[in-house]
Motif scaffolding. Structure first.
Motif, short mmCIF file in Angstrom:
data_model
loop_
_atom_site.label_atom_id
_atom_site.label_comp_id
_atom_site.label_asym_id
_atom_site.label_seq_id
_atom_site.Cartn_x
_atom_site.Cartn_y
_atom_site.Cartn_z
N LYS A 136 0.92 -1.34 0.16
CA LYS A 136 -0.06 0.03 -0.16
C LYS A 136 0.66 1.19 0.10
CE LYS A 136 -3.75 -2.52 2.50
NZ LYS A 136 -4.71 -2.26 3.53
N THR A 137 2.14 1.13 -0.30
CA THR A 137 2.92 2.39 -0.43
C THR A 137 2.58 3.34 -1.53
OG1 THR A 137 4.70 1.36 -1.47
CG2 THR A 137 5.10 1.43 0.92
N PHE A 138 2.29 2.60 -2.70
CA PHE A 138 2.07 3.50 -3.96
C PHE A 138 0.94 2.66 -4.90
CE2 PHE A 138 6.26 1.98 -4.48
CZ PHE A 138 6.14 1.11 -5.32
N PRO A 139 0.22 3.39 -5.61
CA PRO A 139 -0.51 2.66 -6.61
C PRO A 139 0.16 2.17 -7.78
CG PRO A 139 -0.80 5.14 -7.19
CD PRO A 139 0.10 4.91 -5.79
N VAL A 140 -0.58 1.10 -8.49
CA VAL A 140 -0.03 0.79 -9.61
C VAL A 140 0.17 1.95 -10.77
CG1 VAL A 140 -2.13 0.36 -10.70
CG2 VAL A 140 -0.44 -0.93 -11.41
N GLY A 141 1.35 1.81 -11.43
CA GLY A 141 1.58 3.06 -12.28
C GLY A 141 2.32 2.93 -13.59
N LEU A 142 2.13 3.49 -14.53
CA LEU A 142 3.14 3.48 -15.81
C LEU A 142 3.33 4.92 -16.06
CD1 LEU A 142 2.39 1.27 -18.83
CD2 LEU A 142 2.46 3.66 -19.27
N VAL A 143 4.46 5.31 -16.37
CA VAL A 143 4.96 6.51 -17.20
C VAL A 143 5.85 6.56 -18.33
CG1 VAL A 143 6.91 6.82 -15.46
CG2 VAL A 143 5.66 9.00 -16.56
N ALA A 144 5.66 7.32 -19.24
CA ALA A 144 6.74 7.19 -20.48
C ALA A 144 7.77 8.14 -20.47
CB ALA A 144 5.56 7.19 -21.75
N GLY A 145 8.65 7.93 -21.12
CA GLY A 145 9.77 9.00 -21.15
C GLY A 145 10.73 8.64 -22.14
N LYS B 274 -1.27 6.08 -26.63
CA LYS B 274 -0.86 7.41 -26.71
C LYS B 274 0.79 7.55 -27.17
CE LYS B 274 -3.90 9.36 -23.17
NZ LYS B 274 -3.93 10.22 -22.00
N LEU B 275 1.48 6.28 -27.13
CA LEU B 275 2.82 6.19 -27.50
C LEU B 275 3.19 6.81 -28.63
CD1 LEU B 275 4.11 2.93 -25.51
CD2 LEU B 275 4.43 5.51 -25.09
N MET B 276 2.33 6.48 -29.71
CA MET B 276 2.68 6.82 -31.04
C MET B 276 2.76 8.32 -31.25
SD MET B 276 3.51 4.22 -32.46
CE MET B 276 3.71 4.56 -34.12
N GLN B 277 1.77 8.88 -30.66
CA GLN B 277 1.72 10.57 -30.61
C GLN B 277 2.97 10.99 -29.85
OE1 GLN B 277 -1.82 12.12 -28.71
NE2 GLN B 277 -1.63 14.08 -30.00
N LEU B 278 3.31 10.38 -28.72
CA LEU B 278 4.48 10.90 -28.02
C LEU B 278 5.68 10.68 -28.81
CD1 LEU B 278 5.54 11.50 -25.23
CD2 LEU B 278 5.73 9.29 -24.58
N TRP B 279 5.94 9.86 -29.67
CA TRP B 279 7.12 9.64 -30.45
C TRP B 279 7.14 10.92 -31.44
CZ3 TRP B 279 6.95 4.14 -30.15
CH2 TRP B 279 8.25 3.62 -30.28
N MET B 280 6.18 11.48 -31.75
CA MET B 280 6.11 12.83 -32.65
C MET B 280 6.66 13.80 -31.74
SD MET B 280 3.39 14.47 -34.94
CE MET B 280 2.43 14.85 -33.70
N HIS B 281 6.01 14.12 -30.38
CA HIS B 281 6.08 15.19 -29.47
C HIS B 281 7.63 14.94 -28.95
CE1 HIS B 281 1.60 15.17 -28.64
NE2 HIS B 281 2.11 15.96 -29.92
N GLN B 282 8.05 13.92 -28.58
CA GLN B 282 9.40 13.68 -28.24
C GLN B 282 10.52 14.07 -29.08
OE1 GLN B 282 9.58 13.52 -24.99
NE2 GLN B 282 10.96 12.20 -24.23
N GLY B 283 10.23 13.60 -30.41
CA GLY B 283 11.15 14.07 -31.36
C GLY B 283 11.22 15.45 -31.80
N GLN B 284 10.18 15.93 -31.81
CA GLN B 284 10.19 17.69 -31.81
C GLN B 284 10.73 18.15 -30.52
OE1 GLN B 284 6.14 19.14 -31.40
NE2 GLN B 284 6.73 21.32 -32.28
N ARG B 285 10.38 17.61 -29.49
CA ARG B 285 11.13 18.23 -28.20
C ARG B 285 12.68 18.21 -28.06
NH1 ARG B 285 8.23 15.73 -23.54
NH2 ARG B 285 7.37 17.87 -23.21
N ILE B 286 13.13 17.05 -28.56
CA ILE B 286 14.52 16.85 -28.51
C ILE B 286 15.21 17.48 -29.66
CG2 ILE B 286 16.49 15.00 -28.58
CD1 ILE B 286 14.45 13.06 -26.98
N GLU B 287 14.89 17.56 -30.84
CA GLU B 287 15.44 18.30 -31.86
C GLU B 287 15.49 19.85 -31.45
OE1 GLU B 287 17.32 17.43 -34.66
OE2 GLU B 287 17.00 15.50 -33.46
#
Length: 255
Positions: free
Chosen positions: A103-112, A151-164
């Motif tokens: 019970k220390t934290f909920p189940v979770g998923l985060v992308a990066g 949402k990962l496919m959309q994140l792919w585009m966003h992350q590429g734009q961000r890093i460039e």
């Protein structure tokens, strides 16, 4: 099991925290506590398998994985490298998974993203899932995970734009110093980390970050934050917000 992508020019994912990496079979052996009327824990391996099923259904491929257990097996944290049809050459998307039986934290998923040259990790707020261990979690988990992975496919585009954008933004010393102080004000780093970040920026551990760009400064931060993986998602999401604004990427552009 989803297809495992052959690894070429890939660095191993590194946990960078106190927990030791364990083989997947050891995660599967952890006993799940009995549920109560209001608390429904799930096996750690169920979370892993649910995420893998969702990745397979969208055609994404799994690269390196690392799993860790702590608190006598009651807490799980893992990283899964994800590859798509248009992989960048110097970083990969990564999913961070967590689950607890105490019970220390909920189940979770985060992308990066994980940068190959240095194993630096940074997480993004665009894909995030948390759910308490309440009734019907086992039933709802596949739907919740599928929504996040979708949402990962959309994140792919966003992350590429961000890093460039970070790579192309030339950084002046005065601006770099200002960003470091603002990062402290926002809680992304502590006061004691200031000299560490600045030293890493001025004398980078990795030659790839010698150019004076926002990307170099961002990796000076993530290199400094390697020792605190459980807190890394919150800290690097703050950093992304700070850097996105500085290089001219409003939040609306990335959502």
């Amino acid at each position: 099991m989803p297809a495992i992508q052959e690894q070429k020019r890939r660095c191993n994912l590194v946990l960078h925290c106190g927990a030791s990496a364990v083989p997947r079979v050891e995660v599967a052996r952890v006993t799940t506590p009995r549920p109560t009327e209001t608390w429904q824990p799930i096996p750690h391996v169920t979370l892993i398998e649910t995420v893998e099923d969702a990745l397979r259904s969208t055609g994404l491929k799994i690269g390196n994985q690392v799993h860790s257990l702590s608190a006598d097996g009651n807490r799980y944290f893992g990283l899964t490298e994800v590859h798509g049809p248009h992989d960048p050459g110097d970083y990969a998307l990564v999913l961070g998974l967590r689950n607890s039986h105490d019970k220390t934290f909920p189940v979770g998923l985060v992308a990066g993203a994980s940068v190959f040259v240095c194993d630096n990790l940074s997480f993004s707020g665009e894909v995030r899932l948390t759910r308490k261990h309440t009734i019907h979690l086992q039933r709802d988990l596949p739907h919740l995970v599928a929504g996040g992975v979708g949402k990962l496919m959309q994140l792919w585009m966003h992350q590429g734009q961000r890093i460039e954008s970070y790579k192309n933004y030339r950084m002046r010393d005065k601006s770099a110093h200002d960003l470091v102080i603002r990062a402290v004000d926002l809680g992304a780093v502590s006061n004691r980390m200031i000299p560490i970040v600045l030293k890493e920026y001025r004398e980078p551990s990795h030659p790839a970050f010698r150019e004076r760009t926002a990307w170099s400064l961002f990796n000076a931060f993530t290199e400094t934050l390697k020792g605190n993986l459980p807190d890394l998602p919150r800290r690097t999401e703050v950093l992304h917000g700070l850097f996105d604004f500085h290089v001219g990427l409003p939040a609306a552009q990335l959502n």
